[in-house]
Motif scaffolding. Structure first.
Motif, PDB file in Angstrom:
ATOM      1  N   ASN A   1      49.371 -37.713  13.020  1.00  0.00           N
ATOM      2  CA  ASN A   1      49.436 -39.047  13.558  1.00  0.00           C
ATOM      3  C   ASN A   1      48.266 -39.840  12.630  1.00  0.00           C
ATOM      4  O   ASN A   1      47.124 -39.502  12.643  1.00  0.00           O
TER       5      ASN A   1
ATOM      6  N   GLU B   1      47.448 -43.073  12.713  1.00  0.00           N
ATOM      7  CA  GLU B   1      46.595 -44.063  13.342  1.00  0.00           C
ATOM      8  C   GLU B   1      45.631 -43.390  14.049  1.00  0.00           C
ATOM      9  O   GLU B   1      44.459 -43.745  14.121  1.00  0.00           O
ATOM     10  N   ARG B   2      45.957 -42.233  14.825  1.00  0.00           N
ATOM     11  CA  ARG B   2      44.734 -41.544  15.492  1.00  0.00           C
ATOM     12  C   ARG B   2      43.670 -40.783  14.523  1.00  0.00           C
ATOM     13  O   ARG B   2      42.523 -40.788  14.845  1.00  0.00           O
TER      14      ARG B   2
ATOM     15  N   GLN C   1      38.677 -47.018  19.116  1.00  0.00           N
ATOM     16  CA  GLN C   1      39.309 -46.291  20.014  1.00  0.00           C
ATOM     17  C   GLN C   1      39.149 -46.912  21.612  1.00  0.00           C
ATOM     18  O   GLN C   1      37.897 -47.292  22.109  1.00  0.00           O
TER      19      GLN C   1
ATOM     20  N   SER D   1      46.669 -44.732  20.260  1.00  0.00           N
ATOM     21  CA  SER D   1      46.977 -44.605  18.826  1.00  0.00           C
ATOM     22  C   SER D   1      47.104 -45.967  18.183  1.00  0.00           C
ATOM     23  O   SER D   1      47.427 -45.610  16.881  1.00  0.00           O
TER      24      SER D   1
ATOM     25  N   ASN E   1      54.559 -44.760  16.633  1.00  0.00           N
ATOM     26  CA  ASN E   1      54.128 -43.519  17.415  1.00  0.00           C
ATOM     27  C   ASN E   1      55.277 -42.906  18.045  1.00  0.00           C
ATOM     28  O   ASN E   1      56.423 -43.810  18.543  1.00  0.00           O
TER      29      ASN E   1
ATOM     30  N   GLY F   1      52.153 -42.150  21.918  1.00  0.00           N
ATOM     31  CA  GLY F   1      50.997 -42.112  20.847  1.00  0.00           C
ATOM     32  C   GLY F   1      50.500 -41.042  20.423  1.00  0.00           C
ATOM     33  O   GLY F   1      49.490 -40.856  19.764  1.00  0.00           O
TER      34      GLY F   1
END
Length: 750
Positions: free
Chosen positions: A132, A134-135, A145, A151, A176, A180
């Motif tokens: 992932n 974005e995470r 965060q 995410s 996502n 997410g």
């Protein structure tokens, strides 16, 4: 005295020992000197003379040079102590990007952070073994965060709708899966990821916080590759096939979750218990790269993604489907090493359907779709030794439909007020130039004129952007930028997790576009070969920010009646320390953020804090390579809480429905965002074991999310507490979402 002398010698050796090397660059095919105006050596611009030579002064603590010239493959060479070096550079048939990244380190070039797939994975342990983007980026300074479950890209106080993701320079909205947890892209498909926070190149506009561009442009070669992965949530497979050696490559990737199979088996075996939700997702990605001629390149990418959810909770049924289609095509024509013409076209189609049924008495149906069609053409040219420029034209259409139908008494089924349909057209032209004043000072100046129109109103959107970089030495760099940006699409968040339920609307005769001005100053210092520090100050002034008057949006209210517009100010600092000692890499990032809004008609016209802006955030990331087989990673995260709105008091209202008395506690609200959620902190770890065999490689990965099972706040639940001997009270309870979650995955590559 002798000790002082030794200390002075060591001090001078660390900070004043330099190597002077003369590089001679020649074309690897014609063996002629390369007469290029601008080149990059370790990300610093230099000038070549007419014989293709340049003198490079570099600290002896730097043991390698990365030489990058437009139109040629980058070359990484070991740095000699003194003397001359002749480098043969191999021409490439296309020049899609100015910077090519290899290895497991990210690079910062002109305040653009560039990542390879491996460097992204090293930013943070993969959540549930799922890739992932974005995470991973949330461990960087300035990328906030807002919860364990989120995410989205929350950059410097902006909501995720104020940032935009691009796939091959075409907008990408569905970023996502699984609320997410996972992203729709395969790690093997991603060539490079570009994150823009301070200065957006003029080719990007339409949002007010940040941009993320994901490239899947893969080098055309004769290598075959097959890889497959199995995790606890999903499995995937990837194929790379050379159709015509050195001319045409085809890559195909597919993935599917099997959570629905597990849930169905459980529900069949436990028919008398509460059923697990039936959830599944899949995605399919195809990539085609074609070297048409030595001076022409063509690239196509198609991505299809879908999620399905059905949950039977006995008293209520929830179902939803959301899908996305993304297509991009790029044709590039190179005219010598000095000029490049690029044409990009593509579309992004998105659709979300949601149904909520409560005991058959109330049924709510929601449809939400937003589509993009994009066409771009850009031309790049190096005019002389000091100046290059880029010009382009963008044409984008975007639009969609939102419908909300309900059987409730408040809003009748089929009421037209609950439907919103819009189509917007945007046309932009831009010019961006880079001026190399000396080898240690360069500037960028850009102008853009945009025009956005709906059937109700048209807006003119002019903007300017400027940045300059000063290399005071090979260890010290200063950076200054100013930027203007416009955003014509407004979003009111629908839910607190990554679902495509956000309500969107365009600027029209009632709602003006968002206008943002970004001021940025940064300082970077290379203390030693193993230690690098950066400090960045930013100030963002936004106008025409939209927010709901009541704190939430009721579907039956017209947009112009539900929202108000005003100003928002975001400022703060970002700090990052990078330490590399032997096989250990440590990265410490800290963000201080202050974000405040002032909107007439909200909070009695007084200022209030933005809800998407934790004031302090700290990330400590470590990577350790024990040997060629074992590697370890860890990320510790600490953040102050988000701002939310809680009632200040309650009032008791008595009624007599059907002749029977009833009592309702009605909340009374005061200031907007008047409460801070508790501090969040969490430790994630990963352990990887890799082994090379004759037939290929395999990797076994163990990751643990939230190692010490910290109950981080997700929301505040208000409930009435009654007593026999004293009056009832309303209590507030912090609810958490994600406990400790281990995962195991296996990947094989042939």
């Amino acid at each position: 005295m002798k000790g002082r002398f030794l200390f002075l010698v060591c001090f001078m050796n660390v900070f004043q020992t330099w190597a002077q090397v003369t590089l001679h660059l020649i074309d690897g095919q014609g063996l002629d000197p390369i007469d290029a105006s601008l080149i990059l050596i370790n990300d610093r611009p230099y000038l070549l003379n007419e014989q293709g030579a340049v003198k490079v002064f570099s600290p002896k603590s730097v043991d390698s040079l990365c030489v990058e010239v437009s139109g040629y493959q980058p070359r990484l060479v070991m740095l000699p102590d003194e003397g001359e070096m002749v480098l043969e550079l191999i021409p490439i048939t296309y020049n899609l990007k100015e910077f090519v990244l290899e290895g497991n380190h990210n690079e910062v070039v002109g305040q653009v952070e560039i990542f390879s797939t491996e460097s992204l994975s090293n930013l943070a342990p993969q959540f549930m073994g799922e890739f992932n983007i974005e995470r991973s980026l949330q461990s960087l300074p300035g990328v906030m965060q807002t919860g364990d479950h989120q995410s989205g890209m929350y950059i410097r106080g902006g909501h995720r709708s104020e940032s935009m993701s691009y796939l091959n320079d075409v907008p990408l909205l569905f970023t996502n899966h699984f609320f997410g947890i996972s992203g729709p892209l395969h790690a093997q498909m991603v060539e490079a990821v570009y994150l823009y926070k301070d200065y957006f190149p003029m080719a990007y506009d339409g949002v007010s916080s940040g941009f993320l561009n994901i490239d899947t442009f893969q080098a055309v070669d004769d290598r075959q590759e097959v890889s497959a992965g199995v995790g606890i949530i999903s499995s995937d497979i990837y194929l790379k096939i050379p159709l015509i050696n050195d001319r045409l490559n085809l890559s195909v990737g597919g993935r599917r979750t099997y959570y629905d199979l597990i849930a169905n088996f459980y529900n069949q075996q436990n028919s008398n218990h509460i059923h697990l939700p039936d959830y599944r997702f899949y995605d399919f990605d195809i990539n085609l790269s074609w070297n048409i001629k030595t001076d022409q390149f063509f690239h196509i990418n198609y991505l299809n993604s879908r999620d399905d959810l059905f949950a039977d909770f006995g008293s209520r049924i929830l179902s939803g489907q959301w899908s996305g289609h993304h297509f991009s095509a790029q044709w590039l024509k190179s005219y010598s090493n000095q000029r490049t013409l690029t044409f990009i076209t593509g579309f992004n189609l998105n659709k979300f359907n949601h149904t909520f049924d409560f005991l058959g008495k109330e049924r709510v149906e929601m449809e939400n779709g937003l589509d993009f069609v994009s066409h771009k053409i850009k031309y790049e040219e190096i005019l002389n030794r000091f100046w290059k420029y880029e010009a382009g034209i963008d044409f984008v259409t975007e639009g969609g439909v939102q419908n909300l139908k309900s059987t409730s008494d408040e809003i009748e089924d089929g009421d037209d007020v609950r439907a919103y349909e819009a189509l917007g057209i945007r046309l932009d032209a831009y010019l961006e130039s880079t001026l190399l004043i000396t080898n240690w000072l360069n500037t960028d100046l850009a102008l853009r004129y945009g025009w956005f129109a709906t059937k109700e109103k048209a807006y003119n959107l002019p903007s300017i952007r400027f940045r300059t970089t000063l290399d005071a030495s090979d260890r010290i760099q200063f950076y200054l930028s100013y930027m203007q940006s416009w955003q014509h699409r407004h979003v009111i968040p629908g839910v607190g997790m990554d679902l495509p339920m956000d309500q969107w609307f365009f600027s029209d005769k009632f709602i003006n576009p968002i206008f943002a001005q970004h001021y940025n100053f940064s300082f970077k210092y290379q203390w030693l070969k193993c230690l690098r520090s950066s400090l960045n100050f930013f100030f963002i002034d936004k106008h025409n920010i939209s927010d709901t008057k009541s704190g939430l949006y009721a579907g039956g209210i017209r947009w112009q009646d539900a929202v108000a517009q005003g100003d928002e100010v975001n400022y703060g600092l970002e700090s990052q320390q990078d330490l590399h000692i032997a096989n250990l890499e440590l990265k410490l990032s800290y963000t201080y953020l202050f974000s405040e809004r002032k909107i007439e008609g909200i909070n009695q016209g007084h200022s209030y804090r933005n809800g998407y802006s934790p004031q302090h955030q700290l990330n400590i990331n470590g990577q350790y390579q024990l040997n060629k087989n074992w590697s370890f990673g860890a990320l510790w995260f600490l953040s102050t809480g988000q701002k939310i709105t809680l009632p200040e008091s309650f009032t008791l209202i008595q009624g007599l429905p059907g002749g029977h008395p009833s009592y309702d506690f009605v909340p009374i609200y005061g200031e907007r965002n008047n409460f801070d959620l508790p501090i969040s902190h969490r430790l994630d770890i990963s352990i990887d074991y890799s082994k090379k065999r004759r037939w290929g490689d395999y990797t076994i990965s163990l990751s643990v999310f939230n190692v010490y099972n910290q109950a981080n706040p997700y929301f505040i639940n208000l409930e009435l507490i009654t007593f026999e001997d004293r009056p009832s009270v309303v209590g507030a309870k912090t609810e958490s979402l994600l406990p400790i979650m281990p995962s195991l995955s296996y990947r094989v590559k042939f």
